[in-house]
Design a protein around this motif. Sequence first.
Motif, PDB file in Angstrom:
ATOM      1  N   ILE A  20      21.334  35.079 -10.357  1.00  0.00           N
ATOM      2  CA  ILE A  20      21.016  35.705 -11.647  1.00  0.00           C
ATOM      3  C   ILE A  20      19.904  36.733 -11.500  1.00  0.00           C
ATOM      4  N   LEU A  21      18.853  36.356 -10.781  1.00  0.00           N
ATOM      5  CA  LEU A  21      17.719  37.266 -10.606  1.00  0.00           C
ATOM      6  C   LEU A  21      17.868  38.166  -9.379  1.00  0.00           C
ATOM      7  N   LYS A  22      18.943  37.942  -8.576  1.00  0.00           N
ATOM      8  CA  LYS A  22      19.278  38.796  -7.420  1.00  0.00           C
ATOM      9  C   LYS A  22      18.153  38.830  -6.379  1.00  0.00           C
ATOM     10  N   THR A  49      15.769  35.244 -19.679  1.00  0.00           N
ATOM     11  CA  THR A  49      15.245  36.431 -19.008  1.00  0.00           C
ATOM     12  C   THR A  49      16.051  36.795 -17.773  1.00  0.00           C
ATOM     13  N   LYS A  50      16.104  38.082 -17.478  1.00  0.00           N
ATOM     14  CA  LYS A  50      16.739  38.578 -16.259  1.00  0.00           C
ATOM     15  C   LYS A  50      15.705  39.259 -15.369  1.00  0.00           C
ATOM     16  N   ALA A 107      10.279  35.600 -15.121  1.00  0.00           N
ATOM     17  CA  ALA A 107      10.687  34.267 -14.696  1.00  0.00           C
ATOM     18  C   ALA A 107       9.605  33.607 -13.848  1.00  0.00           C
ATOM     19  N   SER A 108       8.970  34.383 -12.977  1.00  0.00           N
ATOM     20  CA  SER A 108       7.919  33.842 -12.115  1.00  0.00           C
ATOM     21  C   SER A 108       6.716  33.410 -12.941  1.00  0.00           C
ATOM     22  N   VAL A 109       6.374  34.215 -13.936  1.00  0.00           N
ATOM     23  CA  VAL A 109       5.234  33.881 -14.801  1.00  0.00           C
ATOM     24  C   VAL A 109       5.534  32.620 -15.613  1.00  0.00           C
ATOM     25  N   LEU A 110       6.760  32.520 -16.145  1.00  0.00           N
ATOM     26  CA  LEU A 110       7.133  31.362 -16.958  1.00  0.00           C
ATOM     27  C   LEU A 110       7.237  30.087 -16.122  1.00  0.00           C
TER      28      LEU A 110
END
Length: 289
Positions: free
Chosen positions: A143-145, A199-200, A205-208
């Motif tokens: 998803i985040l590649k 989120t993409k 994503a890293s922060v969450l």
Amino acid sequence: MLLLYSEYLTYITAYHTDAAKLVNGLADVNQGHAMSVFSFGGNLGFACGPITVTLVANALGISGVGLFILVGGGVALLLAHYFPAMRRQSAQHWQQKRQRESDSPVPVKDDWRHFAILACVLFGRSIIFYGLNTFLVLYWMHILKQSNTSGSLALSILFIVGATGTIIGGHLVDHIGAVKTIRLAFTIMLFLLLAFSLTKSVIVASVLLLPIGMLIFTPYSAIVLLGQRYLPNQMGLASGVTLGLAISIGGIATPFLGQVADATSLIILTAVALIPMGAVYFIIEPTIK
């Protein structure tokens, strides 16, 4: 594989249930902090174990993993030295407590109703934890590649931050109570999981991932202690459910969770989080005698 998994569950049942009762007996005050320190060791092992084993295996080959026998042997020696004294102190605590309860005109009863509700909270947390543990790397890649290495690093960060959350949760239990700690963690976690699944952006994503990892582990000590307080006459059973059965439920649910995730993405974790988030508002803080 099934044999190894059954042996793993047997180890959890044999060790963790009695160990949790031992910790409770050793910590007459600040029980939340004591249980969080106990849980911190296991969570830190989950975080550092895979990384350490990989480094050793890459450097020395698969046979180099045998070096961890020395680690286990060292821990066994420490237990052999300190365990008898800890056992005596804990036994003395429970003997004094039983004496106080026998002198009380009102017998202490087990609260099975609230324990059952707490079990729903615990099982929901376990499914969320195992869902992230199983699918986070795949989510990071597809998803985040991002690369497989990046996904593995994200998983390690989840565990490391989670270990910190365990300590924070223990302090919260001692200051605001177990129920408030659990409610706070699951209420905030629900919205963070929703944002994470939608989120993409790898940065977002890293922060969450940092507060999510912390919040998954923050209520862990509170749940274990609360289970023991709900069932003061069945403390071994309470520890077995909160520390052993929860792992089984999370593992069993993971394949079904993955099947649904293929069709819906990780937003399914948000749906699962609704269960413990709703259940936490039906539990109460028991009276400690």
